[in-house]
Enzyme design. Structure first.
Site, PDB file in Angstrom:
ATOM      1  N   CYS A  21     -29.798  15.829  32.344  1.00 17.98           N
ATOM      2  CA  CYS A  21     -31.020  15.154  32.793  1.00 17.98           C
ATOM      3  C   CYS A  21     -31.261  15.480  34.259  1.00 17.98           C
ATOM      4  O   CYS A  21     -30.366  15.937  34.981  1.00 17.98           O
ATOM      5  CB  CYS A  21     -30.905  13.645  32.580  1.00 17.98           C
ATOM      6  SG  CYS A  21     -29.755  12.826  33.698  1.00 17.98           S
ATOM      7  N   CYS A  24     -28.939  13.792  36.844  1.00 16.02           N
ATOM      8  CA  CYS A  24     -27.607  14.404  36.910  1.00 16.02           C
ATOM      9  C   CYS A  24     -27.662  15.737  37.656  1.00 16.02           C
ATOM     10  O   CYS A  24     -26.716  16.099  38.358  1.00 16.02           O
ATOM     11  CB  CYS A  24     -27.039  14.603  35.492  1.00 16.02           C
ATOM     12  SG  CYS A  24     -26.277  13.113  34.798  1.00 16.02           S
ATOM     13  N   CYS A  95     -28.901  13.265  27.785  1.00 18.58           N
ATOM     14  CA  CYS A  95     -28.076  14.029  28.718  1.00 18.58           C
ATOM     15  C   CYS A  95     -26.622  14.012  28.257  1.00 18.58           C
ATOM     16  O   CYS A  95     -26.062  12.944  27.980  1.00 18.58           O
ATOM     17  CB  CYS A  95     -28.191  13.424  30.122  1.00 18.58           C
ATOM     18  SG  CYS A  95     -27.120  14.200  31.353  1.00 18.58           S
ATOM     19  N   ASP A 330       1.414 -41.925  40.672  1.00 12.93           N
ATOM     20  CA  ASP A 330       1.552 -42.319  39.277  1.00 12.93           C
ATOM     21  C   ASP A 330       0.346 -43.153  38.859  1.00 12.93           C
ATOM     22  O   ASP A 330      -0.405 -43.673  39.694  1.00 12.93           O
ATOM     23  CB  ASP A 330       2.841 -43.122  39.075  1.00 12.93           C
ATOM     24  CG  ASP A 330       4.085 -42.265  39.246  1.00 12.93           C
ATOM     25  OD1 ASP A 330       3.964 -41.038  39.089  1.00 12.93           O
ATOM     26  OD2 ASP A 330       5.161 -42.825  39.551  1.00 12.93           O
TER      27      ASP A 330
END
Length: 515
Positions: A21, A24, A95, A330
Site C-alpha cells: 500500500c 507502507c 497490502c 478487630d
C-alpha cells in the site's frame, strides 16, 4: 508534495510491484512527515505513480520538486514496470505487509467509529494516549519486505537500516489520531491518564510466525499469562537472531498477498487509578474493617471499606476499588481520636477530576450515610504518596484504651507499678485467632508506656502506648503463653480484656485539611 528523492524511485517501484500500500511505501522510504500519512489513499497513490513515471521524461523531478536532468531516451523497461505496478495494485487491494491496517483503517470513517465507541463509554478527560496492538505476524512480514527492499538498495550502493523504516503503529497513529482527538475534543499526547486502545487481529496469517519456533526455539517460552508463545516481543527477538539467509529459506521475500484484511477488535478505554486518602473513625463494635467472610459465608452486614468506598465508586464511576489502611482493628474494637489513615484505589474511574468543594461534599455524603463511621481529611493523592502510609509502619506508635478484668481483687495501689514500666520488650508468637491468615512467627514489640484508672475491685482502664503492630488483646491475656511477658505475668493474676479502643495512630499522613 511528498519528501521523496531520486534514490527512493527504485524502492517505490519495487514496493508497488509487490502490492504494498502507499503508506507502507512511504514508511520504507523513511518519510517521517506525519501529515503525509493523513492524506487520502487516492491522492497518495496518484502522486507515487506520477513520481515513478517521471523517469521517462527528458527532465525528471523528485517528489519535492527538485529538477533532475536526463539525456537518456524514455526507458522501455520502465514502461513495463509501470504496467506491473498497475497490475499489482489491482490483483489484490490488501497490502501484504500491513494487511490493510494502513489502508481503510486510516480513513476518517474509522476514526469516527473509534470516537463513537469511546463516547459510549462516557469517560471524562481532556487528553488521551492512543495505543495500538498489531498481530505479531506483521513483524515477520515487515522483515520480509525489508529484506526485499534491502537487496535493491544494496545493488545501488545505498543503505537502508531496519530501524530507519517508520513503524506501522506510528504511521497509523499519524493518520488517525488527529481526527480522533478532534471528534472527542481532547488532545492526543504521548502520556495521559486516559488510554484508548485499538487492537487488530488477522487469523489467516497466524501461522506466519511458526517457522521461527523451529529456527529460534530459545525465543519462545510458554508463560502463564499468554495464550500463545508467539508474542510480538518473542517474534522480534527471533527476527533479530535469525540470519537473512535462513529467513529467506523459510519465508518468501516479498511476503505473499493475503485474501483478507486485518479485523479491528472493539475499542477499549482505560483510565489510570485515582487514589483517595483520609482518616476514619469507627464507632461500632459490630462492624468489621473489611467484609467478614468465613468458609464462603458472610457473617456481618457492611464494613468500613464498603461504607467509605460506595459513594466514591458512584461519584468517580469506577469499575472497582482496593482498600488499604495503616493497620486494622478487630470487629469489636472502636477507632477514636484523630482516626486511622486509609487509602482507596479507584480502578478505571470514568470521571477523575474533582475540585476541593466536591471532595468535601463527598466526605459529607460518606459521613451522613452511617452513624457507625466518620471520615475526615478526604483528599485525592498520588500513587507514590500512599506509600508514606506504610513507610516505617512498625516504627510508628499507637495508643489504646482497654477495659480490663482481673480474677484477683485489686486496689488502686496494686496498679501503680505499671506506670513505672517503660519500653517493655515483649515477644509475640502469631496469635491463635489470626494464625489462619498470618504466617507463624515470633515478633518483637515494645510497650512504651502504661497508665491506669482504677474502677472497682475487678476492673480498671489501661491506657497503653505501643509500637505499631502489637497485639493488645494477647498482651493482656497472654494467649496461652504465646505472648511473653504479658499483663497476667506482670500482675500475677489472670486478666482479660473486655473492651478495646484505638485512641490514636501516630502517622502524620495524609495532611490535615482545615474545616
Amino acid at each position: 508534495m511528498l519528501s521523496l528523492k531520486e534514490k527512493d524511485r527504485p524502492i517505490v517501484r519495487k514496493l508497488l510491484c509487490a502490492g504494498c500500500c502507499v503508506r507502507c511505501v512511504l514508511r520504507f522510504c523513511c518519510v517521517g512527515t506525519s501529515s503525509a500519512y493523513r492524506r487520502s489513499y487516492q491522492d497518495l497513490h496518484k502522486e507515487l505513480l506520477a513520481f515513478i513515471s517521471e523517469e521517462n521524461s527528458p527532465q525528471s523531478h523528485d517528489a519535492s520538486g527538485e529538477e533532475k536532468s536526463s539525456d537518456a531516451p524514455p526507458n522501455k523497461r520502465m514502461r513495463i514496470d509501470e504496467d506491473s505496478v498497475t497490475a499489482a495494485q489491482t490483483d489484490s487491494d490488501i497490502c501484504p505487509v500491513c494487511l490493510g491496517v494502513l489502508q481503510d483503517f486510516c480513513d476518517p470513517s474509522f476514526a469516527e467509529q473509534v470516537s463513537d465507541a469511546v463516547k459510549k463509554q462516557q469517560y471524562e478527560f481532556d487528553s488521551l494516549v492512543l495505543t495500538v496492538s498489531l498481530p505479531a505476524q506483521l513483524s515477520v512480514r515487515e522483515h520480509s519486505c525489508w529484506l526485499h527492499v534491502k537487496k535493491e538498495v544494496r545493488e545501488k550502493s545505498m543503505c537502508l537500516g531496519k530501524d530507519d523504516v517508520i513503524q506501522v503503529k506510528d504511521a497509523f497513529k499519524w493518520a488517525v489520531q488527529g481526527k480522533i482527538g478532534q471528534e472527542l475534543g481532547a488532545a492526543v499526547v504521548a502520556n495521559s491518564p486516559c488510554e484508548v486502545s485499538i487492537s487488530f487481529i488477522h487469523p489467516e496469517t497466524e501461522e506466519d510466525c511458526h517457522f521461527l519456533a523451529h529456527t529460534c526455539p530459545d525465543c519462545f517460552k510458554p508463560t502463564k499469562n499468554k495464550a500463545s508463545v508467539f508474542t510480538r516481543m518473542a517474534v522480534v527477538k527471533a527476527l533479530e537472531k535469525i540470519s537473512e539467509e535462513k529467513f529467506s529459506r523459510h519465508y518468501p521475500c516479498p511476503p505473499k498477498k493475503a485474501n483478507t484484511r486485518c479485523t479491528a477488535l472493539d475499542t477499549t478505554c482505560l483510565h489510570t487509578s485515582v487514589f483517595i486518602a483520609g482518616r476514619y473513625n469507627k464507632f461500632s463494635r459490630e462492624l468489621p474493617q473489611t467484609p467478614w467472610v468465613i468458609d464462603g459465608e458472610r457473617r456481618m452486614d457492611g464494613s468500613v471499606e464498603e461504607l467509605i468506598a460506595a459513594p466514591l465508586l458512584s461519584s468517580f464511576r469506577a469499575d472497582g476499588f482496593n482498600f488499604s489502611s495503616s493497620g486494622r482493628e478487630d470487629v469489636d474494637v472502636r477507632t477514636l481520636g484523630n482516626g486511622r489513615p486509609f487509602a482507596v484505589e479507584l480502578l478505571n474511574p470514568h470521571r477523575a477530576k474533582f475540585n476541593r468543594a466536591e471532595i468535601k461534599q463527598l466526605q459529607e455524603t460518606i459521613n451522613q450515610s452511617s452513624d457507625k463511621i466518620r471520615v475526615r481529611d478526604l483528599q485525592i493523592v498520588t500513587r507514590d504518596a500512599t506509600s508514606r502510609m506504610k513507610e516505617g509502619e512498625e516504627e510508628k506508635t499507637k495508643t489504646y484504651s482497654a477495659l480490663i478484668w482481673t480474677q484477683k481483687a485489686i486496689e488502686s495501689p496494686d496498679l501503680e507499678f505499671l506506670a513505672n514500666i517503660k519500653d517493655l520488650r515483649i515477644a509475640q508468637k502469631t496469635p491463635l485467632r489470626v494464625l489462619h491468615r498470618r504466617p507463624l512467627a515470633v515478633r518483637q514489640r515494645l510497650v512504651h508506656s502504661m497508665t491506669t484508672i482504677y474502677l472497682d475491685k475487678h476492673h480498671f482502664t489501661l491506657k497503653l502506648c505501643t509500637q505499631a503492630g502489637t497485639y493488645i488483646k494477647e498482651f493482656v491475656h497472654g494467649d496461652f503463653g504465646r505472648t511473653k511477658p504479658n499483663l497476667c505475668d506482670l500482675m500475677k493474676t489472670d486478666a482479660d480484656i473486655l473492651e478495646l479502643d484505638v485512641e490514636s495512630v501516630d502517622i502524620d499522613w495524609p495532611p490535615a485539611i482545615p474545616d
